[in-house]
Write a protein that holds these residues in place. Structure first.
Motif, PDB file in Angstrom:
ATOM      1  N   ILE A  65       0.857  -1.195   0.000  1.00 15.87           N
ATOM      2  CA  ILE A  65       0.000   0.000   0.000  1.00 15.87           C
ATOM      3  C   ILE A  65       0.888   1.237   0.000  1.00 15.87           C
ATOM      4  N   THR A  66       0.522   2.231  -0.795  1.00  9.50           N
ATOM      5  CA  THR A  66       1.283   3.487  -0.789  1.00  9.50           C
ATOM      6  C   THR A  66       0.517   4.541   0.004  1.00  9.50           C
ATOM      7  N   PHE A  67       1.269   5.411   0.660  1.00  8.80           N
ATOM      8  CA  PHE A  67       0.710   6.474   1.493  1.00  8.80           C
ATOM      9  C   PHE A  67       1.540   7.726   1.234  1.00  8.80           C
ATOM     10  N   PHE A  68       0.934   8.726   0.602  1.00  7.29           N
ATOM     11  CA  PHE A  68       1.628   9.951   0.206  1.00  7.29           C
ATOM     12  C   PHE A  68       2.879   9.643  -0.615  1.00  7.29           C
ATOM     13  N   GLY A  69       2.792   8.633  -1.476  1.00  5.97           N
ATOM     14  CA  GLY A  69       3.899   8.280  -2.343  1.00  5.97           C
ATOM     15  C   GLY A  69       4.941   7.370  -1.716  1.00  5.97           C
ATOM     16  N   LYS A  79       5.808   3.718   0.582  1.00  6.29           N
ATOM     17  CA  LYS A  79       5.253   2.436   0.987  1.00  6.29           C
ATOM     18  C   LYS A  79       4.815   2.560   2.447  1.00  6.29           C
ATOM     19  N   LEU A  80       3.641   2.020   2.751  1.00  9.61           N
ATOM     20  CA  LEU A  80       3.058   2.210   4.076  1.00  9.61           C
ATOM     21  C   LEU A  80       3.908   1.589   5.182  1.00  9.61           C
ATOM     22  N   GLY A  81       4.516   0.440   4.946  1.00 11.67           N
ATOM     23  CA  GLY A  81       5.387  -0.171   5.946  1.00 11.67           C
ATOM     24  C   GLY A  81       6.587   0.702   6.254  1.00 11.67           C
ATOM     25  N   PHE A  82       7.172   1.284   5.214  1.00  9.99           N
ATOM     26  CA  PHE A  82       8.289   2.211   5.389  1.00  9.99           C
ATOM     27  C   PHE A  82       7.843   3.439   6.167  1.00  9.99           C
ATOM     28  N   TRP A  83       6.657   3.956   5.832  1.00 10.56           N
ATOM     29  CA  TRP A  83       6.157   5.152   6.508  1.00 10.56           C
ATOM     30  C   TRP A  83       5.960   4.894   7.998  1.00 10.56           C
ATOM     31  N   PHE A  84       5.368   3.740   8.341  1.00 12.72           N
ATOM     32  CA  PHE A  84       5.188   3.417   9.761  1.00 12.72           C
ATOM     33  C   PHE A  84       6.526   3.285  10.467  1.00 12.72           C
ATOM     34  N   ALA A  85       7.498   2.671   9.817  1.00 10.59           N
ATOM     35  CA  ALA A  85       8.803   2.481  10.450  1.00 10.59           C
ATOM     36  C   ALA A  85       9.520   3.812  10.654  1.00 10.59           C
TER      37      ALA A  85
END
Length: 88
Positions: A45-49, A51-57
């Motif tokens: 899943i992408t979130f503001f461009g 990857k969502l897992g990266f964003w959470f981390a």
């Protein structure tokens, strides 16, 4: 802190520990669960461009921690008022 009775003191600390435990569980799920364990699933899943897992981390766990601090402050203020334990 002056409590009205020993039972009020025990109830206060029980509710305090309950609140802390709930908030720590949320923080653990967001930082460890989403940021490490489920990172591959969330990266689909992408979130503001990003990857969502990266964003959470990288950012999500920090922002969640800040929100949890404010929730804890409000919860403790309500608990202090409930048991008439105010800082003067």
């Amino acid at each position: 802190m002056a409590f009205e009775s020993e039972s009020h003191a025990k109830a206060y600390w029980k509710e305090n520990l309950s609140l802390m435990l709930k908030l720590l569980i949320v923080w653990f799920v967001v930082s460890y669960g989403f940021g490490i364990i489920l990172v591959d699933v969330l990266n689909e899943i992408t979130f503001f461009g990003f990857k969502l897992g990266f964003w959470f981390a990288q950012q999500g766990s920090i922002l969640t921690f800040i929100v949890l601090i404010f929730i804890y402050v409000r919860g403790m203020a309500a608990l202090d008022n409930k048991y008439s334990v105010h800082e003067d």
